[in-house]
Write an enzyme that holds these catalytic residues in place. Structure first.
Site, mmCIF file in Angstrom:
data_model
loop_
_atom_site.group_PDB
_atom_site.id
_atom_site.type_symbol
_atom_site.label_atom_id
_atom_site.label_comp_id
_atom_site.label_asym_id
_atom_site.label_seq_id
_atom_site.Cartn_x
_atom_site.Cartn_y
_atom_site.Cartn_z
ATOM 1 N N GLY A 1 2.866 -2.793 4.206
ATOM 2 C CA GLY A 1 3.766 -3.930 4.364
ATOM 3 C C GLY A 1 3.039 -5.200 4.749
ATOM 4 N N ILE B 1 -4.202 -7.657 -0.164
ATOM 5 C CA ILE B 1 -3.395 -8.874 -0.119
ATOM 6 C C ILE B 1 -3.984 -9.889 0.860
ATOM 7 C CG2 ILE B 1 -1.113 -9.843 0.344
ATOM 8 C CD1 ILE B 1 -1.012 -7.983 -2.013
ATOM 9 N N CYS C 1 0.829 -1.198 0.000
ATOM 10 C CA CYS C 1 0.000 0.000 0.000
ATOM 11 C C CYS C 1 0.865 1.251 0.000
ATOM 12 C CB CYS C 1 -0.905 0.018 1.232
ATOM 13 S SG CYS C 1 -1.896 -1.472 1.430
ATOM 14 N N ASP D 1 -3.406 -8.654 9.063
ATOM 15 C CA ASP D 1 -2.282 -8.361 9.954
ATOM 16 C C ASP D 1 -2.315 -6.930 10.471
ATOM 17 O OD1 ASP D 1 -1.788 -7.383 7.425
ATOM 18 O OD2 ASP D 1 0.292 -8.080 7.313
#
Length: 610
Positions: free
Chosen positions: A71, A50, A2, A95
């Site tokens: 990340g 993702i 991102c 995450d």
């Protein structure tokens, strides 16, 4: 994954229009745009989906804390389980929520538990502060601008450069760039815009930005490491890096690093696609080696051939996406690889970092050749050094110079473009205070304090300069330019914790590099790759500069409004001598050209098309 922009207003004199700023990095996350505004804080986020495709949008809020995060956290499942045991509940499978919850539990110490690549910023409303960090190696970039009215952060500085009242060239950075082929350490080519260094966290409270180093890359052998240890930790990292809810592919060159990654990845997913690039010039094309590897592994290989005209046409877009100029011709190959890979996958694996951690650069082998002279008395070495300085350019001159000159006086990383005396001839405002020896003095001091050997000192310099300034800059920017996430399994905290213990003979031999890494995977990678020597990422600019590319470079240097800072005549003379085959000046010419093209786009605001 991102891109993000964040603003901390010290004085609300004007609205910076964060919605417009973040559109400049839409390529980093075209799937969703998120905006958050509260008090004197503004966050804008561009998402490339993702993990948890349905629920992973950002900015993400929880318990009066809000995060923007670029990340991947590869140990998020373990962290999630530990946090659940402490009573926390989760509403997503991403995450991002794990990272924010880890902050809620551990505050600034949360970075100590992370395994991954990241740049993130959290607004802690209760404590009225911003907290953020950049990953251990600098895989994900984070720029910032701090003035009397605001502090603004961004994944790329093209989003914030226009906030400057006046865009000024950092001439210290220019001088450094000509030696390193990138701007080293925390500076950029633009005054007032800086980078958060790798392994640093930061807080913003009461208008003050404070940085703190939370992680230090070191190489101190304390225990015996076996080939099996290496195989286990690297394979584990590759498997963790394949965690995604989208298609994952892998880059595959003619080198052992990408071969190891592709081999393990194909064991996890036998249907994985691999991607290779070539340039159709003899000596600069490893496609056939890569295709042979793919055939042995039984995986699909998709190759692309970049012509000279393709290369030339891409250059303005390539250098635009880089932000700062990076004079590494191989980044164009990554750009085209990413462009092709995007048709088939959203995440790709790559082999960056293995050379720095396992001793992979051919220059590291010089230790074995210069060792007989290193142990000579100082007086004899000084005399031999004097001899080398007056020798004509014949065989043995370079060897004698390297063997008798301390590393700190000559080694600045895996690539050196111009020596100081030549930089003095090129830049108009040369300063001895900005010479590369002084820029690297603290890095060499750390090596002395840690009693690093010859090869480890080289690694230490490369990890703290070349890795972030060149390798990771081009990897992140070229992949994100195509809205694709590039992951680097060798640059993993757990891999480093093992690689730091390697001894010299486990890194280099007289004939090859990455000795223990090759030993670890010799039984599972294709046989033709086990002892294949490193070639880097061969790009034929040496050849093309004598053809159409040379005409483009000459015109760009001529047109760029850099006469006040650069000696153009010197640059053109380098090109002329190269074309006449007097000497190979390709990398020197390329460094000057890259700066001139950057200057046209970022300082002169020109739209360049070839």
């Amino acid at each position: 994954m991102c891109g993000h922009v964040s603003i901390y207003y010290k004085n609300r004199n004007k609205d910076l229009e964060i919605e417009k700023l973040v559109e400049n990095i839409n390529h980093r996350g075209p799937n969703h745009t998120g905006i958050y505004k509260k008090d004197n804080i503004e966050f804008a986020f561009k998402r490339l989906s993702i993990l948890d495709l349905e629920n992973g949008s950002q900015p993400f809020e929880k318990n009066n804390n809000t995060i923007i995060f670029n990340g991947e956290i590869y140990n998020h499942n373990i962290l999630r389980s530990n946090l659940i045991d402490k009573g926390y509940e989760f509403k997503t499978n991403c995450d991002t929520e794990v990272l924010l919850t880890s902050y809620i539990e551990n505050k600034e110490k949360c970075v100590e538990n992370l395994r991954g690549m990241f740049s993130f910023i959290i607004y802690d409303e209760e404590r009225n502060l911003l907290f953020g960090a950049r990953d251990h190696f600098g895989i994900k970039p984070l720029y910032y601008l701090d003035n009397s009215d605001f502090i603004v952060f961004s994944s790329e500085y093209k989003a914030i450069v226009n906030l400057l009242d006046e865009v000024n060239l950092n001439e210290k950075s220019l001088q450094n760039y000509l030696s390193f082929q990138y701007v080293p350490l925390e500076n950029t080519m633009i005054e007032d815009i800086k980078l958060i260094p790798p392994g640093y966290s930061f807080t913003v409270k009461d208008g003050k930005l404070e940085l703190k180093k939370y992680y230090k890359v070191d190489f101190i052998p304390k225990k015996h490491i076996t080939a099996n240890d290496v195989k286990e930790v690297v394979a584990d990292s590759i498997k963790h890096h394949m965690d995604a809810h989208v298609e994952v592919g892998t880059f595959l060159s003619g080198g052992i690093d990408s071969t190891i990654v592709a081999t393990i990845a194909s064991q996890v997913n036998p249907n994985i696609k691999s991607f290779s690039v070539g340039f159709g010039v003899d000596g600069y094309d490893e496609i056939e080696v890569a295709k042979k590897t793919a055939r042995v592994l039984g995986i699909e290989n998709i190759d692309i051939n970049v012509t000279q005209q393709d290369y030339i046409k891409s250059l303005p877009e390539v250098f635009y996406h880089l932000d700062d100029p990076v004079a590494d011709p191989s980044q164009v190959g990554i750009y085209f690889l990413s462009k092709e890979a995007k048709k088939h996958a959203t995440v790709v694996l790559s082999g960056e970092g293995a050379d720095e951690l396992f001793g992979g650069y051919n220059i590291y082998k010089e230790y074995n050749s210069v060792k007989p002279i290193l142990n000579m008395p100082r007086g004899i070495k000084k005399a031999l050094n004097g001899v080398s300085s007056v020798m004509p350019n014949i065989k043995g001159k370079s060897y004698l110079y390297r063997a008798t000159t301390p590393l700190e006086d000559r080694y600045i990383g895996n690539a050196k473009i111009f020596e100081n005396d030549e930089v003095r001839k090129i830049v108009k405002n040369y300063s001895e205070n900005n010479e590369y020896q002084k820029i690297l003095s603290s890095i060499y001091e750390e090596a002395r304090i840690n009693n690093y050997d010859y090869v480890t000192t080289m690694q230490h310099v490369d990890v703290n300069t070349w890795l972030e300034g060149d390798i990771l800059q081009k990897a992140d920017k070229m992949s994100m330019a195509q809205s694709i996430e590039l992951r680097v399994p060798f640059l993993d905290k757990e891999v480093l914790e093992l690689a730091k213990h390697l001894k010299i003979d486990q890194k280099i031999s007289n004939s090859n590099t990455k000795v223990l890494l090759r030993e670890a995977f010799k039984d599972i990678i294709p046989l033709h790759m086990v002892e294949k020597k490193k070639l880097g990422f061969p790009t034929p600019i040496r050849v093309w500069l004598k053809e159409d590319l040379g005409d483009v470079v000459r015109q760009t240097i001529h047109d760029a409004d850099v006469d006040e800072v650069l000696n153009k005549d010197y640059a053109i003379n380098l090109l002329d001598n190269h074309i006449k085959d007097h000497q190979d000046n390709s990398r020197k010419i390329w460094s000057i050209y890259a700066f001139c093209l950057w200057h046209q786009m970022f300082m002169e605001n020109k739209i360049i098309k070839y």
